[in-house]
Structure formats: structure tokens, C-alpha cells
Design an enzyme around this catalytic site. Structure first.
Site, PDB file in Angstrom:
ATOM      1  N   CYS A 135      63.444  40.042  47.709  1.00  0.00           N
ATOM      2  CA  CYS A 135      63.423  40.209  46.248  1.00  0.00           C
ATOM      3  C   CYS A 135      61.989  40.342  45.744  1.00  0.00           C
ATOM      4  CB  CYS A 135      64.122  39.017  45.589  1.00  0.00           C
ATOM      5  SG  CYS A 135      64.210  39.131  43.804  1.00  0.00           S
ATOM      6  N   CYS A 138      61.268  38.702  42.397  1.00  0.00           N
ATOM      7  CA  CYS A 138      61.128  37.244  42.483  1.00  0.00           C
ATOM      8  C   CYS A 138      59.809  36.844  43.138  1.00  0.00           C
ATOM      9  CB  CYS A 138      62.258  36.647  43.313  1.00  0.00           C
ATOM     10  SG  CYS A 138      63.862  37.394  43.042  1.00  0.00           S
ATOM     11  N   ASP A 139      59.451  37.469  44.259  1.00  0.00           N
ATOM     12  CA  ASP A 139      58.352  36.972  45.093  1.00  0.00           C
ATOM     13  C   ASP A 139      57.122  37.867  45.109  1.00  0.00           C
ATOM     14  OD1 ASP A 139      59.994  34.843  45.847  1.00  0.00           O
ATOM     15  OD2 ASP A 139      60.880  35.986  47.472  1.00  0.00           O
TER      16      ASP A 139
HETATM   17  C1  LIG Z   1      65.656  35.384  48.970  1.00  0.00           C
HETATM   18  C2  LIG Z   1      66.094  35.549  47.552  1.00  0.00           C
HETATM   19  C3  LIG Z   1      65.237  35.120  46.540  1.00  0.00           C
HETATM   20  C4  LIG Z   1      65.625  35.271  45.207  1.00  0.00           C
HETATM   21  N1  LIG Z   1      64.777  34.841  44.228  1.00  0.00           N
HETATM   22  C5  LIG Z   1      65.121  34.974  42.930  1.00  0.00           C
HETATM   23  C6  LIG Z   1      64.242  34.558  41.878  1.00  0.00           C
HETATM   24  O1  LIG Z   1      63.137  34.048  42.131  1.00  0.00           O
HETATM   25  N2  LIG Z   1      64.653  34.734  40.588  1.00  0.00           N
HETATM   26  C7  LIG Z   1      65.857  35.310  40.281  1.00  0.00           C
HETATM   27  O2  LIG Z   1      66.184  35.422  39.096  1.00  0.00           O
HETATM   28  N3  LIG Z   1      66.697  35.726  41.247  1.00  0.00           N
HETATM   29  C8  LIG Z   1      66.358  35.575  42.557  1.00  0.00           C
HETATM   30  N4  LIG Z   1      67.204  36.022  43.539  1.00  0.00           N
HETATM   31  C9  LIG Z   1      68.488  36.610  43.156  1.00  0.00           C
HETATM   32  C10 LIG Z   1      69.473  35.495  42.733  1.00  0.00           C
HETATM   33  O3  LIG Z   1      69.459  34.454  43.690  1.00  0.00           O
HETATM   34  C11 LIG Z   1      70.882  36.056  42.597  1.00  0.00           C
HETATM   35  O4  LIG Z   1      70.859  37.159  41.705  1.00  0.00           O
HETATM   36  C12 LIG Z   1      71.852  35.000  42.057  1.00  0.00           C
HETATM   37  O5  LIG Z   1      71.876  33.857  42.877  1.00  0.00           O
HETATM   38  C13 LIG Z   1      73.261  35.554  41.943  1.00  0.00           C
HETATM   39  O6  LIG Z   1      74.093  34.557  41.486  1.00  0.00           O
HETATM   40  P1  LIG Z   1      75.685  34.594  41.718  1.00  0.00           P
HETATM   41  O7  LIG Z   1      76.186  33.349  41.106  1.00  0.00           O
HETATM   42  O8  LIG Z   1      76.214  35.884  41.257  1.00  0.00           O
HETATM   43  O9  LIG Z   1      75.897  34.597  43.297  1.00  0.00           O
HETATM   44  P2  LIG Z   1      75.336  33.611  44.508  1.00  0.00           P
HETATM   45  O10 LIG Z   1      74.137  32.921  44.046  1.00  0.00           O
HETATM   46  O11 LIG Z   1      75.289  34.512  45.647  1.00  0.00           O
HETATM   47  O12 LIG Z   1      76.525  32.563  44.619  1.00  0.00           O
HETATM   48  C14 LIG Z   1      77.781  32.915  45.133  1.00  0.00           C
HETATM   49  C15 LIG Z   1      78.486  31.673  45.654  1.00  0.00           C
HETATM   50  O13 LIG Z   1      79.821  32.031  46.023  1.00  0.00           O
HETATM   51  C16 LIG Z   1      80.177  31.319  47.196  1.00  0.00           C
HETATM   52  N5  LIG Z   1      81.245  32.040  47.877  1.00  0.00           N
HETATM   53  C17 LIG Z   1      81.212  33.299  48.385  1.00  0.00           C
HETATM   54  N6  LIG Z   1      82.409  33.626  48.899  1.00  0.00           N
HETATM   55  C18 LIG Z   1      83.219  32.551  48.742  1.00  0.00           C
HETATM   56  C19 LIG Z   1      84.571  32.266  49.086  1.00  0.00           C
HETATM   57  N7  LIG Z   1      85.359  33.154  49.705  1.00  0.00           N
HETATM   58  N8  LIG Z   1      85.099  31.046  48.774  1.00  0.00           N
HETATM   59  C20 LIG Z   1      84.331  30.108  48.144  1.00  0.00           C
HETATM   60  N9  LIG Z   1      83.028  30.332  47.800  1.00  0.00           N
HETATM   61  C21 LIG Z   1      82.489  31.529  48.087  1.00  0.00           C
HETATM   62  C22 LIG Z   1      78.889  31.277  47.995  1.00  0.00           C
HETATM   63  O14 LIG Z   1      78.915  30.199  48.939  1.00  0.00           O
HETATM   64  C23 LIG Z   1      77.845  31.072  46.905  1.00  0.00           C
HETATM   65  O15 LIG Z   1      77.582  29.691  46.687  1.00  0.00           O
HETATM   66  C24 LIG Z   1      66.864  35.873  44.889  1.00  0.00           C
HETATM   67  C25 LIG Z   1      67.729  36.296  45.909  1.00  0.00           C
HETATM   68  C26 LIG Z   1      67.349  36.135  47.228  1.00  0.00           C
HETATM   69  C27 LIG Z   1      68.294  36.590  48.316  1.00  0.00           C
END
Ligand SMILES: Cc1cc2nc3c(=O)[nH]c(=O)nc-3n(C[C@H](O)[C@H](O)[C@H](O)COP(=O)(O)OP(=O)(O)OC[C@H]3O[C@@H](n4cnc5c(N)ncnc54)[C@H](O)[C@@H]3O)c2cc1C
Length: 308
Positions: A135, A138-139
Site C-alpha cells: 500500500c 499508506c507506507d
Molecule cells: C499491508 C497493508 C497496509 C495497509 N495500510 C493502510 C493504512 O495505513 N491506512 C489505510 O487507510 N489503509 C491501509 N490498508 C488498507 C486497509 O487495511 C483496508 O482497506 C481495510 O482494512 C479494509 O477493511 P475491510 O473491513 O473492508 O476488510 P478487512 O480489513 O480485510 O477485514 C475483513 C475481515 O473479514 C474476515 N473474514 C473474511 N472472510 C471471512 C469468512 N468467510 N468468515 C468470517 N470472517 C471472514 C477477515 O478475517 C477479516 O478480519 C493497508 C492494507 C494492507 C494490506
């Protein structure tokens, strides 16, 4: 079947947790499910510097704050892996892996996120989130006036490279094919003086002892020339996998496996909503995931009210 909720939220990343907060505050009976600890991808994020109002803090810290917020409001949370969701009209059935646990809800919000694809080469695991990032938004700021390598040549790789080349002294792109992004963006990147592009390459390993110091790769053409580029950081953009296998049968996914929603986060199935990274969207960030979660919960609560 006793376990009937107004709204079940699958996934407790920022989208799911925000949806839970908005749903319980709308007087809904809410269940939040996750196969892992609450927090989603935030848990694997060293530092978050772009979430409004918090300043710099670790991803894990932000995850805990969000989860505590859900618990202060009385959201029911359970560790469960959802394996299937079926649409029974006014009542949806959520089936979990664990001993065939089944829940029912009037509405379901799907917030299961995506997982960035990895190369699976030596050194990747060692330097993940500590030299290798997925990302740039982010970084990227950590690499101001430093040298970086970007892996990949699609839209994300090229767009993020344009951003990174603006702040880094040197940027090298290593990609399996040629650049495949929007031609205008590719032209813009190619014209940047500090950018070198190596198309048709296979990454062999990431090197370093105390810190990541470089990338070794070789040409996939006949000559198979090997190269080594030194760098301070690597950004990988080789795509992502949508965590949507459990609801593939609902007919709400696009060809990449992401959920298609309208502006109110409604899918084409009444009572099923999407939120966060798992939806078809442009900017995948914590703050946009939270925004989706709030909108989805508001729409889901209105839907549940409409059933009365
Ligand atoms: C390395 C990295 C660094 C990042 N840094 C930043 C940053 O600094 N700032 C920023 O704004 N964004 C950052 N992002 C992006 C940010 O983390 C994501 O956009 C955000 O977390 C998305 O949120 P979400 O709730 O949609 O999904 P996620 O955070 O992906 O959460 C999804 C959840 O669903 C659960 N899940 C999946 N399938 C199932 C299932 N079948 N049954 C039960 N549970 C399930 C998973 O275990 C997970 O806990 C970063 C991403 C990465 C990969």
C-alpha cells in the site's frame, strides 16, 4: 432455530465494526462474526498515518479501539468462519464451518475484505510489512528521498508508481509482462526521469540482513539475464484475492469476485449488503471501509424496518 438476528455482519475489519456500531445504534439486534481476531487487515499494518483525527498509531491499536467501541455498545461478537449464505427471502441463513453452526438474520452485511496476492519467493515473508508493503498510500511517505522497487505493471502498480516516483529518488518497476495499465498513465510514468522499467521479469528473491536491501530478478526472455537492484523498500501490486467464496452462489459478484453494490451498499439481493474492500470500488482504505460500513448499516436497518 433460536439464533435469529436483525442484522448479521460477516467480517470484523473496519467496515464490519463500523457497520456494527451504526446497526446497534439503530436499535437492531446485531451479531458480528469473524474467523480471526477483530481488526481485519489493520492488524497487519505497522503504522496508520492517514486515518482522520488519530495521528500516527499502529494498526493493531486502531483495531483494538474500534473493537472496544463495539463492545461498549454491546455488539455480540463470535469467532466463526462463514462458509455459506443462503437467501431465504425475508430470512437469510448464515452457515459457519464450526460444528455446522447456523444463524438466521433479516439482513446480512458482507464485509469480508480482500487479501493481497504474494509472490511466494524467498525473503518475502521475512520483510513483509517491514520493507515490503502492499500500500503506497499508506507506507509511501516512509520512503521519501529513498529508492524503491515496485513489482507489477497493472493499474494499481502504475498509479502508485507515479505517486511514489514523485517522492522517491529512484523507482524501479519489475513486471512479469509489459505495463498493462491505462496508456496515458503508462506514458506519464515512462516520462518520469527517476523511473526505470524492467518488463518480462521473474522475481527471484528479496535480499537483506538487518533490513531489506534489494531485489534479484531474471528476464523471462531467452537470454534469462539476471539483475540485482538495491532499494530501501518494495511495493507489491500483483493483484488481490476477494474473500467471497462463501457467497459466490448469491449472484452478486463481479468477475474479480468483488461484490457489486449501489451507492447505498445494497446488492441485487434484497436484504444482502456489501461494505469495505470486498465491494467493487476505487480506493481501498480504512476510512473508506468505515464509510461503507456506516452506509450499509443504515440501509440494512431501513430494510429491516420495512419488513415490519
Ligand atoms: C499491508 C497493508 C497496509 C495497509 N495500510 C493502510 C493504512 O495505513 N491506512 C489505510 O487507510 N489503509 C491501509 N490498508 C488498507 C486497509 O487495511 C483496508 O482497506 C481495510 O482494512 C479494509 O477493511 P475491510 O473491513 O473492508 O476488510 P478487512 O480489513 O480485510 O477485514 C475483513 C475481515 O473479514 C474476515 N473474514 C473474511 N472472510 C471471512 C469468512 N468467510 N468468515 C468470517 N470472517 C471472514 C477477515 O478475517 C477479516 O478480519 C493497508 C492494507 C494492507 C494490506
Amino acid at each position: 432455530m433460536g439464533n435469529i438476528y436483525d442484522i448479521i455482519i460477516v467480517g470484523s475489519g473496519p467496515a464490519g465494526m463500523t457497520a456494527a456500531i451504526y446497526a446497534i445504534r439503530a436499535n437492531m439486534k446485531v451479531l458480528l462474526l469473524d474467523r480471526l481476531a477483530p481488526g481485519g487487515q489493520m492488524i497487519n499494518t505497522n503504522e496508520v498515518e492517514n486515518y482522520t483525527g488519530t495521528g500516527k498509531l499502529s494498526g493493531a491499536e486502531l483495531a483494538i479501539k474500534m473493537f472496544e467501541h463495539t463492545q461498549e455498545l454491546g455488539v455480540e461478537f463470535d469467532y466463526k468462519t462463514v462458509v455459506n449464505i443462503s437467501n431465504g427471502g425475508d430470512l437469510k441463513t448464515v452457515t459457519c464451518e464450526e460444528e455446522g453452526t447456523v444463524y438466521q438474520a433479516k439482513a446480512v452485511i458482507l464485509a469480508t475484505g480482500t487479501v493481497p496476492r504474494r509472490l511466494g519467493v524467498p525473503g518475502e515473508e521475512e520483510w513483509a510489512a517491514n520493507g515490503i508493503s502492499w500500500c503506497a498510500i499508506c507506507d509511501g511517505a516512509q520512503y521519501r528521498d529513498k529508492e524503491v522497487v515496485v513489482i507489477g505493471g497493472g493499474n494499481s502498480a502504475v498509479e502508485e508508481s507515479i505517486y511514489l516516483a514523485g517522492i522517491c529518488t529512484k523507482l524501479t518497476i519489475v513486471t512479469m509482462l509489459d505495463l498493462t495499465a491505462d496508456p496515458k498513465a503508462c506514458d506519464q510514468l515512462r516520462k518520469m526521469p527517476n523511473v526505470t522499467i524492467y518488463p518480462y521479469q521473474e522475481v527471484l528473491e528479496f535480499t537483506g540482513t538487518d533490513r531489506l536491501t534489494g531485489v534479484r530478478f531474471k528476464s523471462t526472455k531467452e537470454d534469462a539475464t539476471e539483475r540485482y537492484v538495491t532499494c530501501d523498500g518494495v511495493f507489491e501490486y500483483i493483484g488481490f484475492s476477494a474473500s467471497s467464496q462463501a457467497f459466490a452462489d448469491l449472484g452478486i459478484l463481479d468477475r474479480t469476485g468483488c461484490i457489486q453494490t449501489d451507492a447505498r451498499m445494497c446488492t441485487s439481493v434484497p436484504g444482502i449488503f456489501g461494505a469495505g474492500d470486498i465491494t467493487v470500488k476505487h480506493l481501498r482504505q480504512i476510512i473508506t471501509a468505515c464509510s461503507d460500513g456506516a452506509v450499509a448499516a443504515n440501509s440494512a436497518a431501513s430494510y429491516v424496518e420495512s419488513l415490519k
